[in-house]
Design a protein around this motif. Structure first.
Motif, PDB file in Angstrom:
ATOM      1  N   THR A  92      19.549  16.084  -6.261  1.00  0.00           N
ATOM      2  CA  THR A  92      20.847  15.571  -6.674  1.00  0.00           C
ATOM      3  C   THR A  92      21.273  14.429  -5.758  1.00  0.00           C
ATOM      4  O   THR A  92      20.767  14.290  -4.638  1.00  0.00           O
ATOM      5  CB  THR A  92      21.922  16.681  -6.631  1.00  0.00           C
ATOM      6  N   VAL A  93      22.192  13.637  -6.249  1.00  0.00           N
ATOM      7  CA  VAL A  93      22.809  12.575  -5.451  1.00  0.00           C
ATOM      8  C   VAL A  93      24.313  12.687  -5.610  1.00  0.00           C
ATOM      9  O   VAL A  93      24.810  13.142  -6.647  1.00  0.00           O
ATOM     10  CB  VAL A  93      22.330  11.165  -5.874  1.00  0.00           C
ATOM     11  N   GLU A  94      25.020  12.278  -4.583  1.00  0.00           N
ATOM     12  CA  GLU A  94      26.477  12.247  -4.643  1.00  0.00           C
ATOM     13  C   GLU A  94      26.916  10.801  -4.809  1.00  0.00           C
ATOM     14  O   GLU A  94      26.397   9.900  -4.137  1.00  0.00           O
ATOM     15  CB  GLU A  94      27.068  12.845  -3.364  1.00  0.00           C
ATOM     16  N   TYR A  95      27.861  10.599  -5.721  1.00  0.00           N
ATOM     17  CA  TYR A  95      28.339   9.244  -6.004  1.00  0.00           C
ATOM     18  C   TYR A  95      29.734   9.329  -6.595  1.00  0.00           C
ATOM     19  O   TYR A  95      29.972  10.152  -7.499  1.00  0.00           O
ATOM     20  CB  TYR A  95      27.377   8.541  -6.972  1.00  0.00           C
ATOM     21  N   ARG A  96      30.648   8.540  -6.088  1.00  0.00           N
ATOM     22  CA  ARG A  96      32.026   8.454  -6.575  1.00  0.00           C
ATOM     23  C   ARG A  96      32.680   9.825  -6.708  1.00  0.00           C
ATOM     24  O   ARG A  96      33.394  10.117  -7.661  1.00  0.00           O
ATOM     25  CB  ARG A  96      32.088   7.692  -7.897  1.00  0.00           C
ATOM     26  N   GLY A  97      32.413  10.689  -5.743  1.00  0.00           N
ATOM     27  CA  GLY A  97      33.028  12.011  -5.719  1.00  0.00           C
ATOM     28  C   GLY A  97      32.350  13.030  -6.617  1.00  0.00           C
ATOM     29  O   GLY A  97      32.821  14.157  -6.730  1.00  0.00           O
ATOM     30  N   GLY A  98      31.258  12.651  -7.249  1.00  0.00           N
ATOM     31  CA  GLY A  98      30.562  13.559  -8.156  1.00  0.00           C
ATOM     32  C   GLY A  98      29.157  13.881  -7.672  1.00  0.00           C
ATOM     33  O   GLY A  98      28.662  13.288  -6.713  1.00  0.00           O
ATOM     34  N   VAL A 111      21.427  21.701 -21.222  1.00  0.00           N
ATOM     35  CA  VAL A 111      22.010  22.241 -19.995  1.00  0.00           C
ATOM     36  C   VAL A 111      22.663  21.075 -19.265  1.00  0.00           C
ATOM     37  O   VAL A 111      22.089  19.986 -19.170  1.00  0.00           O
ATOM     38  CB  VAL A 111      20.943  22.896 -19.092  1.00  0.00           C
ATOM     39  N   THR A 112      23.863  21.300 -18.755  1.00  0.00           N
ATOM     40  CA  THR A 112      24.552  20.289 -17.968  1.00  0.00           C
ATOM     41  C   THR A 112      25.423  20.987 -16.931  1.00  0.00           C
ATOM     42  O   THR A 112      25.579  22.207 -16.947  1.00  0.00           O
ATOM     43  CB  THR A 112      25.395  19.340 -18.846  1.00  0.00           C
ATOM     44  N   PHE A 113      25.977  20.197 -16.032  1.00  0.00           N
ATOM     45  CA  PHE A 113      26.904  20.761 -15.042  1.00  0.00           C
ATOM     46  C   PHE A 113      27.893  19.694 -14.600  1.00  0.00           C
ATOM     47  O   PHE A 113      27.685  18.500 -14.782  1.00  0.00           O
ATOM     48  CB  PHE A 113      26.155  21.339 -13.840  1.00  0.00           C
ATOM     49  N   TRP A 144      30.188   4.978 -17.606  1.00  0.00           N
ATOM     50  CA  TRP A 144      30.847   6.204 -18.063  1.00  0.00           C
ATOM     51  C   TRP A 144      32.215   6.365 -17.402  1.00  0.00           C
ATOM     52  O   TRP A 144      33.179   6.780 -18.054  1.00  0.00           O
ATOM     53  CB  TRP A 144      29.981   7.436 -17.796  1.00  0.00           C
ATOM     54  N   PHE A 145      32.327   6.037 -16.123  1.00  0.00           N
ATOM     55  CA  PHE A 145      33.641   6.105 -15.456  1.00  0.00           C
ATOM     56  C   PHE A 145      34.625   5.167 -16.146  1.00  0.00           C
ATOM     57  O   PHE A 145      35.790   5.525 -16.354  1.00  0.00           O
ATOM     58  CB  PHE A 145      33.518   5.762 -13.963  1.00  0.00           C
ATOM     59  N   THR A 146      34.188   3.987 -16.525  1.00  0.00           N
ATOM     60  CA  THR A 146      35.062   3.041 -17.225  1.00  0.00           C
ATOM     61  C   THR A 146      35.446   3.584 -18.599  1.00  0.00           C
ATOM     62  O   THR A 146      36.625   3.582 -18.975  1.00  0.00           O
ATOM     63  CB  THR A 146      34.356   1.671 -17.374  1.00  0.00           C
ATOM     64  N   ASN A 147      34.472   4.075 -19.348  1.00  0.00           N
ATOM     65  CA  ASN A 147      34.723   4.548 -20.715  1.00  0.00           C
ATOM     66  C   ASN A 147      35.529   5.840 -20.770  1.00  0.00           C
ATOM     67  O   ASN A 147      36.251   6.071 -21.736  1.00  0.00           O
ATOM     68  CB  ASN A 147      33.397   4.751 -21.457  1.00  0.00           C
ATOM     69  N   LEU A 148      35.391   6.690 -19.753  1.00  0.00           N
ATOM     70  CA  LEU A 148      36.084   7.981 -19.772  1.00  0.00           C
ATOM     71  C   LEU A 148      37.321   8.003 -18.883  1.00  0.00           C
ATOM     72  O   LEU A 148      37.845   9.084 -18.583  1.00  0.00           O
ATOM     73  CB  LEU A 148      35.102   9.097 -19.367  1.00  0.00           C
ATOM     74  N   GLY A 149      37.785   6.855 -18.461  1.00  0.00           N
ATOM     75  CA  GLY A 149      39.027   6.776 -17.703  1.00  0.00           C
ATOM     76  C   GLY A 149      38.982   7.507 -16.378  1.00  0.00           C
ATOM     77  O   GLY A 149      39.912   8.207 -16.027  1.00  0.00           O
ATOM     78  N   GLU A 156      34.685  14.788 -13.948  1.00  0.00           N
ATOM     79  CA  GLU A 156      34.009  15.971 -14.489  1.00  0.00           C
ATOM     80  C   GLU A 156      33.286  15.648 -15.795  1.00  0.00           C
ATOM     81  O   GLU A 156      32.152  16.072 -16.006  1.00  0.00           O
ATOM     82  CB  GLU A 156      35.000  17.126 -14.678  1.00  0.00           C
ATOM     83  N   ARG A 157      33.932  14.889 -16.678  1.00  0.00           N
ATOM     84  CA  ARG A 157      33.286  14.515 -17.941  1.00  0.00           C
ATOM     85  C   ARG A 157      32.114  13.577 -17.695  1.00  0.00           C
ATOM     86  O   ARG A 157      31.084  13.668 -18.364  1.00  0.00           O
ATOM     87  CB  ARG A 157      34.296  13.874 -18.894  1.00  0.00           C
ATOM     88  N   VAL A 158      32.273  12.657 -16.720  1.00  0.00           N
ATOM     89  CA  VAL A 158      31.177  11.744 -16.387  1.00  0.00           C
ATOM     90  C   VAL A 158      29.976  12.547 -15.887  1.00  0.00           C
ATOM     91  O   VAL A 158      28.834  12.306 -16.296  1.00  0.00           O
ATOM     92  CB  VAL A 158      31.615  10.693 -15.348  1.00  0.00           C
ATOM     93  N   GLU A 159      30.230  13.524 -15.015  1.00  0.00           N
ATOM     94  CA  GLU A 159      29.145  14.374 -14.529  1.00  0.00           C
ATOM     95  C   GLU A 159      28.492  15.123 -15.697  1.00  0.00           C
ATOM     96  O   GLU A 159      27.258  15.164 -15.799  1.00  0.00           O
ATOM     97  CB  GLU A 159      29.669  15.392 -13.506  1.00  0.00           C
ATOM     98  N   ALA A 160      29.302  15.717 -16.562  1.00  0.00           N
ATOM     99  CA  ALA A 160      28.773  16.514 -17.671  1.00  0.00           C
ATOM    100  C   ALA A 160      27.891  15.674 -18.593  1.00  0.00           C
ATOM    101  O   ALA A 160      26.819  16.120 -19.022  1.00  0.00           O
ATOM    102  CB  ALA A 160      29.910  17.149 -18.467  1.00  0.00           C
ATOM    103  N   VAL A 161      28.309  14.450 -18.887  1.00  0.00           N
ATOM    104  CA  VAL A 161      27.531  13.577 -19.765  1.00  0.00           C
ATOM    105  C   VAL A 161      26.259  13.106 -19.068  1.00  0.00           C
ATOM    106  O   VAL A 161      25.169  13.136 -19.643  1.00  0.00           O
ATOM    107  CB  VAL A 161      28.386  12.369 -20.218  1.00  0.00           C
ATOM    108  N   THR A 162      26.382  12.694 -17.833  1.00  0.00           N
ATOM    109  CA  THR A 162      25.236  12.152 -17.095  1.00  0.00           C
ATOM    110  C   THR A 162      24.199  13.223 -16.792  1.00  0.00           C
ATOM    111  O   THR A 162      22.997  12.946 -16.808  1.00  0.00           O
ATOM    112  CB  THR A 162      25.713  11.506 -15.783  1.00  0.00           C
ATOM    113  N   ASN A 163      24.626  14.438 -16.530  1.00  0.00           N
ATOM    114  CA  ASN A 163      23.719  15.500 -16.087  1.00  0.00           C
ATOM    115  C   ASN A 163      23.085  16.296 -17.224  1.00  0.00           C
ATOM    116  O   ASN A 163      22.366  17.259 -16.977  1.00  0.00           O
ATOM    117  CB  ASN A 163      24.463  16.459 -15.144  1.00  0.00           C
ATOM    118  N   GLN A 164      23.313  15.890 -18.461  1.00  0.00           N
ATOM    119  CA  GLN A 164      22.744  16.627 -19.596  1.00  0.00           C
ATOM    120  C   GLN A 164      21.221  16.565 -19.588  1.00  0.00           C
ATOM    121  O   GLN A 164      20.631  15.495 -19.483  1.00  0.00           O
ATOM    122  CB  GLN A 164      23.214  16.026 -20.912  1.00  0.00           C
TER     123      GLN A 164
END
Length: 167
Positions: free
Chosen positions: A55-61, A155-157, A76-81, A85-93
């Protein structure tokens, strides 16, 4: 099937394994025996990256290293405001159909039918690994399988600050 705290409690032996065990005429053979007989060490070593991901940590995620692309996450941060948590969930799928795109899932081994069990096992492993790795964060692992079958087992987190019992 959707679970935020995955638990792989209904363990059914895969069809390919029970067939293999029947061929050997030995009901006492275990999945570990299969790995040894069939030269599975190479596959298990590779699977370690799936079950215990970097894993990597970036922008608090926290992000799966294999899925992480800074430009993609920034988009994703731009698109999801800035909803981390949503950015992590989408990226980590991890979509298991995509993970095993070169494996026939509809043959006699019924491997496609085994993927939901694999997703639960993967989710349970991620829950434990990530919770141990990030004890100051609440880790939410979600295992899902789309009702219409469009994405298959996924699976995501995502993470959030841990809530202290002392306030």
């Amino acid at each position: 099937m959707t679970s935020s705290k995955p638990s792989w409690s209904d363990r059914r032996l895969p069809a390919f394994f029970t067939s293999w065990r029947t061929d050997w005429k030995n009901d006492e053979l275990t999945p570990a025996n299969y790995l040894d007989f069939e030269g599975g060490l190479r596959f298990v070593l590779a699977a370690a990256w799936l079950f215990c991901p970097e894993t990597v940590e970036y922008r608090g995620g926290v992000f799966l290293k294999e899925q992480f692309r800074q430009e993609n996450v920034d988009n994703w941060f731009t698109n999801l405001g800035d909803d981390r948590e949503r950015v992590e969930a989408v990226t980590n799928q991890v979509k298991l159909w995509d993970t095993f795109v070169n494996t026939p899932l509809t043959d006699d081994d019924q491997l496609g039918e085994e993927l939901p069990q694999l997703a639960l096992a993967l989710g349970e492993c991620w829950q434990g690994v990530l919770s141990a790795r990030y004890p100051d964060l609440e880790i939410t692992v979600e295992v899902s399988d789309e009702e219409d079958g469009s994405y298959g087992p996924t699976v995501t987190f995502w993470t959030s600050p841990a809530v202290s019992p002392f306030g």
